[in-house]
Write a protein that holds these residues in place. Structure first.
Motif, PDB file in Angstrom:
ATOM      1  N   LYS A 174       0.836  -1.205   0.000  1.00  0.00           N
ATOM      2  CA  LYS A 174       0.000   0.000   0.000  1.00  0.00           C
ATOM      3  C   LYS A 174       0.872   1.256   0.000  1.00  0.00           C
ATOM      4  N   TRP A 243      -7.193  -5.188  -2.627  1.00  0.00           N
ATOM      5  CA  TRP A 243      -6.939  -3.780  -2.298  1.00  0.00           C
ATOM      6  C   TRP A 243      -6.722  -2.970  -3.574  1.00  0.00           C
ATOM      7  N   ASP A 246     -10.017  -2.269  -5.304  1.00  0.00           N
ATOM      8  CA  ASP A 246     -10.760  -1.217  -4.611  1.00  0.00           C
ATOM      9  C   ASP A 246     -10.135   0.160  -4.872  1.00  0.00           C
ATOM     10  N   PHE A 247      -8.804   0.200  -4.860  1.00  0.00           N
ATOM     11  CA  PHE A 247      -8.131   1.491  -4.987  1.00  0.00           C
ATOM     12  C   PHE A 247      -8.352   2.121  -6.354  1.00  0.00           C
ATOM     13  N   LYS A 249     -10.815   2.112  -8.094  1.00  0.00           N
ATOM     14  CA  LYS A 249     -12.168   2.680  -8.175  1.00  0.00           C
ATOM     15  C   LYS A 249     -12.275   3.995  -7.414  1.00  0.00           C
ATOM     16  N   SER A 250     -11.238   4.330  -6.626  1.00  0.00           N
ATOM     17  CA  SER A 250     -11.305   5.506  -5.756  1.00  0.00           C
ATOM     18  C   SER A 250     -11.280   6.799  -6.560  1.00  0.00           C
ATOM     19  N   ASP A 251     -11.817   7.863  -5.976  1.00  0.00           N
ATOM     20  CA  ASP A 251     -11.810   9.167  -6.633  1.00  0.00           C
ATOM     21  C   ASP A 251     -10.378   9.632  -6.895  1.00  0.00           C
ATOM     22  N   ARG A 252      -9.481   9.333  -5.967  1.00  0.00           N
ATOM     23  CA  ARG A 252      -8.097   9.783  -6.124  1.00  0.00           C
ATOM     24  C   ARG A 252      -7.473   9.172  -7.373  1.00  0.00           C
ATOM     25  N   TRP A 253      -7.676   7.843  -7.565  1.00  0.00           N
ATOM     26  CA  TRP A 253      -7.101   7.231  -8.755  1.00  0.00           C
ATOM     27  C   TRP A 253      -7.841   7.654 -10.013  1.00  0.00           C
ATOM     28  N   GLN A 254      -9.145   7.730  -9.950  1.00  0.00           N
ATOM     29  CA  GLN A 254      -9.927   8.071 -11.133  1.00  0.00           C
ATOM     30  C   GLN A 254      -9.570   9.459 -11.677  1.00  0.00           C
TER      31      GLN A 254
END
Length: 370
Positions: A174, A243, A246-247, A249-254
């Motif tokens: 992570k 993990w 899930d990550f 899909k996060s706003d930060r990655w998107q």
């Protein structure tokens, strides 16, 4: 289409965990690319030690270099040989890189293992090797040690592709995944392109089972621990992948993906089976999933080509994986302690291989070459 080719259909890339002059000179790598769909190559000090230190394929070139550079250090001699191999492998894989628009086709070269606990020196070495090799499909291998994490962010920020190595624990993974994101965000904030910066997070697998199995054999956890033998590393990898899913899909990655960023793929390393009681393709058959890489030694690649099973297995029985790790903790097998120890041992092992490599190169003289 063979079994290795089928993995590409399932979204998994296969990289060769081996490099030497003979493989390159005789067209062996190109054959693997053309026939088996291999899309990458990894190297490390142990691989180069066997190639350069134990054989004579490099002796003529080393002799020529020595005559032109009689005062060169063993490190300079090693780099001269290694960089040529890395460049040649990168050139062989360049059509893959171009065809896949930078999503694959990479060759990895390691920073000196002596620098594993020095952030600034690791970052400087990564940049120096990046510009020296001068290939867009190069990845610089940086260890996922606490000191390596900020060096990873710095390197990504500078536009250097990074293969994060020596990952064993999910928390360590992570940290490097977030370092990758941090580097991309800094570039994006300056308005610089991030669409062709690639990274993989190399999660070492079989060594975890070796440690845990040894503890079980010694009686730790009692009879209740015996069913966990050979299952902990796979469970650990499956939850790391959860993990990742899930990550992304996060706003930060998107927000980064909207600017063209490619995700940092999980790469399964140390996938040759160490325990003869287990299938020789155990760590291939059980870890097949989309947007992942498996870096495979030649012997294991031959075995998979012969009797591997291509099916998406990485997302199967995630609840079972959670149970395995919960039992591992309940029974006191100390997975966190094991992964911490493996990082230290991995750095020491690569340093030892580098010691042996440099010593063998130093012992060779032009007069010995024919």
């Amino acid at each position: 289409m063979g079994r290795l080719n089928e993995l590409e259909k399932l979204g998994q890339a296969v990289w060769l965990d081996f490099i030497d002059r003979k493989l390159l000179a005789e067209g062996g790598l190109k054959k693997l690319v053309d026939e088996d769909g291999i899309t990458g190559v990894t190297s490390n000090p142990s691989i180069f030690q066997k190639a350069m230190g134990e054989g004579d394929a490099y002796d003529d070139e080393l002799a020529k270099f020595d005559r032109a550079n009689p005062d060169a250090s063993a490190m300079a001699r090693y780099e001269h040989l290694a960089i040529r191999d890395i460049q040649e492998a990168a050139d062989t894989l360049r059509p893959v890189y171009d065809r896949l628009d930078a999503k694959d086709g990479y060759v990895s070269m390691e920073v000196s293992p002596y620098l594993a606990n020095d952030t600034d020196e690791t970052a400087a070495e990564a940049e120096r090797l990046w510009w020296t090799v001068d290939r867009p499909n190069l990845m610089i291998k940086i260890p996922g040690t606490p000191a390596g994490v900020p060096a990873i962010a710095t390197s990504i920020d500078k536009g250097i592709n990074v293969n994060v190595t020596l990952l064993f624990g999910i928390e360590a993974y992570k940290a490097v995944a977030l370092a990758f994101v941090e580097g991309l965000e800094k570039r994006a904030a300056r308005g610089e392109a991030i669409d062709k910066i690639a990274s993989v997070a190399s999660f070492f697998v079989s060594r975890i089972d070796t440690k845990i199995d040894d503890a079980i054999d010694e009686g730790k956890g009692g009879d209740a621990a015996k069913p966990l033998a050979g299952k902990v590393a796979i469970a650990n990898a499956k939850l790391a992948y959860q993990w990742y899913l899930d990550f992304i899909k996060s706003d930060r990655w998107q927000a980064l993906a909207a600017k063209g960023a490619m995700p940092q793929r999980l790469l399964w390393a140390s996938t040759g089976t160490k325990n003869a009681a287990y299938s020789d393709v155990l760590y291939l058959d059980t870890l097949i999933g989309k947007d992942t890489v498996n870096t495979v030694p030649p012997k294991t690649m031959d075995a998979y080509r012969d009797h591997g099973t291509a099916a998406e297995t990485l997302t199967q029985d995630v609840d079972g994986a959670k149970h395995v790790l919960a039992e591992t903790e309940r029974l006191g097998l100390d997975l966190n302690g094991v992964t911490d120890t493996l990082v230290e041992e991995g750095v020491a092992s690569f340093s030892k291989a580098f010691d042996e490599l440099l010593a063998s190169i130093a012992a060779k003289h032009p007069a010995e070459a024919t």
